[in-house]
Each structure stands twice: as C-alpha cells, then as structure tokens.
Design a protein around this motif. Structure first.
Motif, PDB file in Angstrom:
ATOM      1  N   ALA A 174      52.819  42.734  -1.604  1.00 35.69           N
ATOM      2  CA  ALA A 174      52.294  43.610  -0.551  1.00 35.69           C
ATOM      3  C   ALA A 174      52.424  45.070  -0.945  1.00 35.69           C
ATOM      4  CB  ALA A 174      53.035  43.345   0.761  1.00 35.69           C
ATOM      5  N   VAL A 175      53.533  45.436  -1.590  1.00 33.24           N
ATOM      6  CA  VAL A 175      53.718  46.818  -2.024  1.00 33.24           C
ATOM      7  C   VAL A 175      52.696  47.172  -3.099  1.00 33.24           C
ATOM      8  CG1 VAL A 175      55.316  48.438  -3.088  1.00 33.24           C
ATOM      9  CG2 VAL A 175      56.147  46.796  -1.424  1.00 33.24           C
ATOM     10  N   ARG A 176      52.432  46.251  -4.005  1.00 34.49           N
ATOM     11  CA  ARG A 176      51.439  46.508  -5.048  1.00 34.49           C
ATOM     12  C   ARG A 176      50.047  46.688  -4.451  1.00 34.49           C
ATOM     13  NH1 ARG A 176      51.363  42.926 -10.260  1.00 34.49           N
ATOM     14  NH2 ARG A 176      49.939  44.624 -10.714  1.00 34.49           N
ATOM     15  N   ARG A 177      49.706  45.860  -3.451  1.00 27.94           N
ATOM     16  CA  ARG A 177      48.403  46.000  -2.804  1.00 27.94           C
ATOM     17  C   ARG A 177      48.301  47.319  -2.061  1.00 27.94           C
ATOM     18  NH1 ARG A 177      47.891  39.994  -0.066  1.00 27.94           N
ATOM     19  NH2 ARG A 177      47.667  38.809  -1.995  1.00 27.94           N
ATOM     20  N   ALA A 178      49.416  47.726  -1.441  1.00 31.88           N
ATOM     21  CA  ALA A 178      49.399  48.987  -0.695  1.00 31.88           C
ATOM     22  C   ALA A 178      49.153  50.170  -1.614  1.00 31.88           C
ATOM     23  CB  ALA A 178      50.719  49.175   0.049  1.00 31.88           C
ATOM     24  N   GLY A 179      49.479  50.015  -2.877  1.00 28.78           N
ATOM     25  CA  GLY A 179      49.226  51.091  -3.824  1.00 28.78           C
ATOM     26  C   GLY A 179      47.782  51.199  -4.244  1.00 28.78           C
ATOM     27  N   ARG A 180      46.933  50.225  -3.792  1.00 31.76           N
ATOM     28  CA  ARG A 180      45.500  50.278  -4.095  1.00 31.76           C
ATOM     29  C   ARG A 180      44.701  50.205  -2.805  1.00 31.76           C
ATOM     30  NH1 ARG A 180      47.259  46.096  -7.562  1.00 31.76           N
ATOM     31  NH2 ARG A 180      46.109  44.600  -6.298  1.00 31.76           N
ATOM     32  N   PRO A 181      44.885  51.165  -1.883  1.00 36.30           N
ATOM     33  CA  PRO A 181      44.250  51.077  -0.573  1.00 36.30           C
ATOM     34  C   PRO A 181      42.738  51.175  -0.590  1.00 36.30           C
ATOM     35  CG  PRO A 181      45.196  53.261  -0.880  1.00 36.30           C
ATOM     36  CD  PRO A 181      45.623  52.449  -2.065  1.00 36.30           C
ATOM     37  N   THR A 182      42.181  51.747  -1.643  1.00 36.92           N
ATOM     38  CA  THR A 182      40.732  51.937  -1.657  1.00 36.92           C
ATOM     39  C   THR A 182      40.009  50.861  -2.449  1.00 36.92           C
ATOM     40  OG1 THR A 182      40.912  53.369  -3.604  1.00 36.92           O
ATOM     41  CG2 THR A 182      41.006  54.432  -1.455  1.00 36.92           C
ATOM     42  N   ALA A 183      40.739  49.835  -2.879  1.00 40.77           N
ATOM     43  CA  ALA A 183      40.103  48.795  -3.683  1.00 40.77           C
ATOM     44  C   ALA A 183      39.092  48.013  -2.856  1.00 40.77           C
ATOM     45  CB  ALA A 183      41.160  47.840  -4.244  1.00 40.77           C
ATOM     46  N   LYS A 184      37.890  47.843  -3.378  1.00 40.72           N
ATOM     47  CA  LYS A 184      36.848  47.115  -2.678  1.00 40.72           C
ATOM     48  C   LYS A 184      36.734  45.688  -3.162  1.00 40.72           C
ATOM     49  CE  LYS A 184      35.557  50.830  -0.457  1.00 40.72           C
ATOM     50  NZ  LYS A 184      35.786  50.984   0.974  1.00 40.72           N
ATOM     51  N   GLN A 185      37.171  45.410  -4.385  1.00 42.52           N
ATOM     52  CA  GLN A 185      37.056  44.084  -4.939  1.00 42.52           C
ATOM     53  C   GLN A 185      38.438  43.580  -5.323  1.00 42.52           C
ATOM     54  OE1 GLN A 185      34.372  42.396  -4.910  1.00 42.52           O
ATOM     55  NE2 GLN A 185      32.899  43.994  -4.421  1.00 42.52           N
ATOM     56  N   PRO A 186      38.615  42.255  -5.339  1.00 42.15           N
ATOM     57  CA  PRO A 186      39.905  41.710  -5.719  1.00 42.15           C
ATOM     58  C   PRO A 186      40.227  41.996  -7.178  1.00 42.15           C
ATOM     59  CG  PRO A 186      38.261  39.965  -5.517  1.00 42.15           C
ATOM     60  CD  PRO A 186      37.638  41.227  -4.996  1.00 42.15           C
ATOM     61  N   GLY A 187      41.506  42.034  -7.510  1.00 40.87           N
ATOM     62  CA  GLY A 187      41.930  42.295  -8.870  1.00 40.87           C
ATOM     63  C   GLY A 187      41.609  41.140  -9.797  1.00 40.87           C
ATOM     64  N   ARG A 188      41.847  41.377 -11.086  1.00 41.20           N
ATOM     65  CA  ARG A 188      41.520  40.350 -12.073  1.00 41.20           C
ATOM     66  C   ARG A 188      42.350  39.096 -11.888  1.00 41.20           C
ATOM     67  NH1 ARG A 188      41.051  43.889 -17.703  1.00 41.20           N
ATOM     68  NH2 ARG A 188      39.236  45.176 -17.066  1.00 41.20           N
ATOM     69  N   ALA A 189      43.641  39.277 -11.588  1.00 41.56           N
ATOM     70  CA  ALA A 189      44.502  38.102 -11.420  1.00 41.56           C
ATOM     71  C   ALA A 189      44.034  37.240 -10.246  1.00 41.56           C
ATOM     72  CB  ALA A 189      45.948  38.550 -11.209  1.00 41.56           C
ATOM     73  N   ARG A 190      43.702  37.911  -9.130  1.00 38.23           N
ATOM     74  CA  ARG A 190      43.234  37.164  -7.962  1.00 38.23           C
ATOM     75  C   ARG A 190      41.921  36.436  -8.270  1.00 38.23           C
ATOM     76  NH1 ARG A 190      43.303  39.160  -1.733  1.00 38.23           N
ATOM     77  NH2 ARG A 190      41.924  37.582  -0.854  1.00 38.23           N
ATOM     78  N   THR A 191      41.019  37.105  -8.972  1.00 39.36           N
ATOM     79  CA  THR A 191      39.752  36.468  -9.333  1.00 39.36           C
ATOM     80  C   THR A 191      39.974  35.288 -10.261  1.00 39.36           C
ATOM     81  OG1 THR A 191      38.607  38.598  -9.110  1.00 39.36           O
ATOM     82  CG2 THR A 191      37.492  36.864 -10.353  1.00 39.36           C
ATOM     83  N   PHE A 192      40.882  35.455 -11.216  1.00 37.26           N
ATOM     84  CA  PHE A 192      41.185  34.354 -12.141  1.00 37.26           C
ATOM     85  C   PHE A 192      41.728  33.137 -11.394  1.00 37.26           C
ATOM     86  CE2 PHE A 192      44.482  32.123 -14.563  1.00 37.26           C
ATOM     87  CZ  PHE A 192      43.730  31.629 -15.614  1.00 37.26           C
ATOM     88  N   PHE A 193      42.700  33.356 -10.523  1.00 41.20           N
ATOM     89  CA  PHE A 193      43.279  32.233  -9.786  1.00 41.20           C
ATOM     90  C   PHE A 193      42.259  31.611  -8.835  1.00 41.20           C
ATOM     91  CE2 PHE A 193      47.403  34.368 -10.805  1.00 41.20           C
ATOM     92  CZ  PHE A 193      47.954  33.309 -11.504  1.00 41.20           C
ATOM     93  N   ALA A 194      41.348  32.430  -8.292  1.00 40.74           N
ATOM     94  CA  ALA A 194      40.321  31.892  -7.404  1.00 40.74           C
ATOM     95  C   ALA A 194      39.421  30.913  -8.145  1.00 40.74           C
ATOM     96  CB  ALA A 194      39.505  33.034  -6.809  1.00 40.74           C
ATOM     97  N   TYR A 195      38.921  31.335  -9.300  1.00 44.84           N
ATOM     98  CA  TYR A 195      38.040  30.452 -10.058  1.00 44.84           C
ATOM     99  C   TYR A 195      38.804  29.256 -10.631  1.00 44.84           C
ATOM    100  CZ  TYR A 195      34.234  33.823  -9.691  1.00 44.84           C
ATOM    101  OH  TYR A 195      33.238  34.639  -9.211  1.00 44.84           O
ATOM    102  N   ALA A 196      40.055  29.472 -10.988  1.00 43.64           N
ATOM    103  CA  ALA A 196      40.866  28.355 -11.466  1.00 43.64           C
ATOM    104  C   ALA A 196      41.053  27.311 -10.370  1.00 43.64           C
ATOM    105  CB  ALA A 196      42.227  28.866 -11.955  1.00 43.64           C
ATOM    106  N   ALA A 197      41.273  27.764  -9.133  1.00 44.76           N
ATOM    107  CA  ALA A 197      41.423  26.834  -8.010  1.00 44.76           C
ATOM    108  C   ALA A 197      40.125  26.075  -7.753  1.00 44.76           C
ATOM    109  CB  ALA A 197      41.842  27.607  -6.755  1.00 44.76           C
ATOM    110  N   LEU A 198      38.984  26.764  -7.853  1.00 44.94           N
ATOM    111  CA  LEU A 198      37.705  26.093  -7.643  1.00 44.94           C
ATOM    112  C   LEU A 198      37.455  25.033  -8.719  1.00 44.94           C
ATOM    113  CD1 LEU A 198      35.415  29.115  -6.652  1.00 44.94           C
ATOM    114  CD2 LEU A 198      36.383  27.375  -5.143  1.00 44.94           C
ATOM    115  N   VAL A 199      37.739  25.372  -9.970  1.00 41.56           N
ATOM    116  CA  VAL A 199      37.532  24.412 -11.058  1.00 41.56           C
ATOM    117  C   VAL A 199      38.477  23.216 -10.900  1.00 41.56           C
ATOM    118  CG1 VAL A 199      37.749  24.063 -13.545  1.00 41.56           C
ATOM    119  CG2 VAL A 199      36.674  26.148 -12.663  1.00 41.56           C
ATOM    120  N   ALA A 200      39.747  23.492 -10.595  1.00 38.46           N
ATOM    121  CA  ALA A 200      40.710  22.405 -10.410  1.00 38.46           C
ATOM    122  C   ALA A 200      40.334  21.540  -9.211  1.00 38.46           C
ATOM    123  CB  ALA A 200      42.113  22.983 -10.231  1.00 38.46           C
ATOM    124  N   GLY A 201      39.811  22.179  -8.156  1.00 41.85           N
ATOM    125  CA  GLY A 201      39.392  21.416  -6.988  1.00 41.85           C
ATOM    126  C   GLY A 201      38.242  20.481  -7.296  1.00 41.85           C
TER     127      GLY A 201
END
Length: 445
Positions: A174-201
């Motif tokens: 949460a502290v790391r996210r708070a340091g990027r308040p203007t981010a419009k898109q998810p970070g690389r790690a979040r995107t990686f885990f998202a696609y990994a979850a979809l492929v595993a699913g």
C-alpha cells in the motif's frame, strides 16, 4: 526506527476509528484461519481414526488455504484505501524531514500492531467456532462422534503468522502504491501476475478433460481455474474499466444527465482506486457462481444415478459450501470497508461540487451511476470466469454443456453484489451530503 514505531503507536491511540476496518478484517481472517486449522490439531489427537483424520486434514488444508488468500486480499484492499487517504499526512511528514523508509516503517508498524490485536481477539471465538465446525462434520457422518476437538499450536501459529504476514505485506504494498498516485495503468509486476493467472486458469480448465466423469477430484480443476481467471480479471480491472466507461458513456449520460458527466469524469480519473473495489466484487461473483453451480450439477448427477452420497462426497459438499460462505463474508466485508472508506473520504470533493453548482441529487446520481458501472463490470467479469469453470465441469460430469439449475443462483449472487455495492456507496454519500458544503470543504481542508 524506535521513533517511527512510537509515532505509529501514537497515531493508533489518537485515531482508533481509522484502523477499525483493518482491525475487523484481521480479526475475521484470524478467526477463519484458526477455526479451520484447529482441525489439524484435532486430526493429530490421540485415538482419531484414519478416515476422520483425513477428512479433518482436507478441510483444514482446503478452506484454510482459501482463507489465507482472502485474508491478504481483505487487509490489502483496506490498507490501500487507508494509506491513500493519508497522502496529506505523509506529505507533511516528508516536509518535516521524514524519509520514505521511515514513513514505510511507521505504516507497516501500525498494520503490525493492529493485526496482532485482531489475531489476539480472535483466539477465544475461534475455539468455540472450531468446536462447532467439528460438530457439523460429525453430524454429516464424515467424522466419528468420539473425536474431541483440540485447539493447539497449529491453529495458534498459523492464525498469528498468516494474519501478521498479510498485514505487513499489504501495508508494504500500500505504501508503494501511494508513492505512485498518478499512475493510470497497473505496474509490470501486476500485469505479469494477471496474465500468469489467466494462463494458469485456462490450463486448469483444460485439465478437467483428463479426469473421469465420476472422479472425486473432478471439481477441483474447474474450480481452481475459475478462481485463477477471476484473479486475473481483477488484476487487469484498471485496464478494463476505461474500456467499459467508453462503451457505457451513452447510456450513462442518457440516464444520469449531469450526474452522468460527473460519473464518467471521476471514474476515468480514479480508475486505479476503483480497481480496489472491483477486485473483491469480481472474486465474489466468479467463485460463488462457479462453486454453487458446480455443486448443483454434482447433486443432480448423483440423484439421477440413484446412488447414495458417500461420506467423501458429503465432506466435499460441506467444504464447498464452507468456501462459498467464507468468500461471501470476506468479499462483502472487503466491499463494505473499501466503499465506505473511499466514499467517506470524498466529503471534500462532494462539497466542492456543490459549491460549483451541483445539487445533492446530482451528486447522489453520480455516486449511484458509479456504483452501477462498478457492479456491471465486476459481475460481468466474475460471471465470465465462473461460467468458464461451470462449462468445463458440466461437460465432463454430464452429457450436457449447460447446467440445469437455471438463472436463480446467478441472480441471487448478482443481487447480493448489487445490494452491497450500491447500498454502501449511496448510504455513505447520503450521510456525507448532510454536512453543509462550506463546512465539508473547510473540515476536509
């Protein structure tokens, strides 16, 4: 380090209400983890037969694993909103000389103390809940009546360890996210885990065809596949929400008028924050729909065959309903906590909009339209994930592609999701609008 920890303790004492949501999430999470992991202690007791021991171990492992995952999501969603609300306080600390590492230690220290208190409060209720859970297994014939409940070191250790680890990890993120308040898109790690979850699913769903139609473990691959697909969609919700807003722009403007314009503008600006609301909503819809429909298909298949349910089948049914109950409770709490915190924090925004000419009705229309869009998006994504698992299971278990349960279960799940999302948002906004606009802006400034 000691100075920031002392500051964290002072912050908790001065503003206990701010940490109530985190405390409740930690308490309920520790309660569920301790309750089911006490089955491990019970299974290891003297005089427990092998069948009862296996049933208790499976229950503790399956539901305890789900509970651990949900604890992290619940605490993470609550802490993320809480940290974002403290952006001005964090900025003030930075201007007075505090380093990012010191601020991080302060917030993580607060989360640790609150989670420790929540886990401690859960010990006694978990003892009674564990005893009641054992009685349910005994009533269904899955566990021998002579087995006595034991609440020992496994329940205590896992309850405290998982709750504290979830709180500290969630606070750090949460502290790391708070340091990027203007981010419009998810970070690389979040995107990686998202696609990994979809492929595993998708892989888990495909593996369903490798099991026989009457296999005891047939429900596991499609259930896990639906869960993973739900997680992947939840993690990608920040990217998906702007697309949904573009598609629904016309209907929103036509139905909500000026409130619709405010809705679209605010939701596009707050897409990252709103993804915290979509995450529990998607998980709740996907997992609840998949589990309830698959259990219904299984019950119909057993009834059609004329066979009597074996003890293992009864145990599996009990576990499935237990998992759904946990998911319903946790996701509802996550939704309520997140929506209440996010909406109540907007008191200044509501005041500014009213001073700029918006009426209270237009502000409520905006909040209602936001809630409706979130409900439609979350239910749609969760339903897609859930029905993917249902189709895989139904085709393998029966000679049909579609389940025969109708839309009743889906409508019930959607009704709960809509009632929680819209009811919490509208109720909180209505309370905030009772404050005069000038006072709201002055108090929040």
């Amino acid at each position: 380090m000691f100075t920031m920890f002392a500051l964290a303790m002072r912050s908790i004492r001065q503003r206990p209400g701010r940490f109530a949501a985190t405390l409740f999430s930690s308490f309920l999470g520790a309660l569920i983890i301790m309750t089911f992991n006490s089955m491990h202690d019970t299974a290891a007791g003297a005089g427990v037969d092998s069948t009862s021991s296996e049933t208790l171990t499976i229950a503790a492992s399956v539901v305890g694993g789900y509970g651990s995952l949900l604890v992290f999501f619940a605490v993470a969603s609550t802490l993320t909103v809480a940290v974002r609300q403290r952006s001005e306080e964090i900025g003030l600390l930075r201007t007075t000389g505090a380093t990012p590492a010191q601020i991080k230690r302060m917030i993580v220290g607060e989360a640790f103390v609150v989670a420790l208190l929540g886990a401690a409060l859960a010990v006694v209720p978990a003892m009674f809940a564990g005893r009641r859970l054992l009685e349910l297994f005994q009533d269904s014939g899955s566990v021998a009546a002579s087995v006595e409940h034991s609440f020992g070191p496994i329940a205590l250790t896992t309850g405290f360890d998982i709750t504290l680890l979830a709180a500290v990890g969630a606070a750090f993120l949460a502290v790391r996210r708070a340091g990027r308040p203007t981010a419009k898109q998810p970070g690389r790690a979040r995107t990686f885990f998202a696609y990994a979850a979809l492929v595993a699913g998708c892989a888990s769903l495909a593996s369903t065809s490798a099991f026989a139609g009457d296999a005891e473990m047939l429900m596991a691959p499609p259930a896990y596949g639906a869960i993973l697909l739900s997680v992947g969609c939840a993690l990608l919700s920040t990217r998906i929400l702007p697309v949904v807003l573009t598609v629904l722009e016309g209907p929103i403007n036509a139905l909500a008028g000026a409130g619709g314009y405010l809705t679209l503008r605010n939701m596009r600006q707050r897409a990252a924050q709103l993804s915290n609301v979509l995450m529990p909503l998607i998980l709740f819809t996907g997992v609840a729909v998949a589990t309830l429909y698959m259990q219904g298909v299984e019950n119909d298949a057993v009834k059609a065959s004329g066979l009597v349910k074996a003890a293992d089948a009864k145990t599996l049914e009990t576990l499935n309903y237990g998992v759904v109950g946990i998911i319903v409770a946790f996701c509802c709490i996550m939704l309520i906590n997140t929506l209440y915190a996010a909406t109540s924090y907007r008191v200044r925004e509501f005041g500014q909009q009213r001073l700029a000419g918006a009426t209270p009705g237009q502000v409520l229309a905006m909040v209602g339209a936001e809630s409706a869009v979130l409900t439609v998006t979350g239910v749609a994504l969760g339903s897609l994930a859930g029905f993917a698992g249902i189709l895989a299971f139904t085709s393998a278990r029966t000679d049909r592609m579609l389940p025969g349960q109708g839309l009743g279960i889906w409508l019930a799940v959607v009704g709960i999701a809509a009632a929680v999302t819209i009811g919490t948002s509208m109720g909180t906004a209505w309370r905030q609008l009772r404050t005069p606009a000038v006072d709201a802006v002055a108090v929040a400034a």
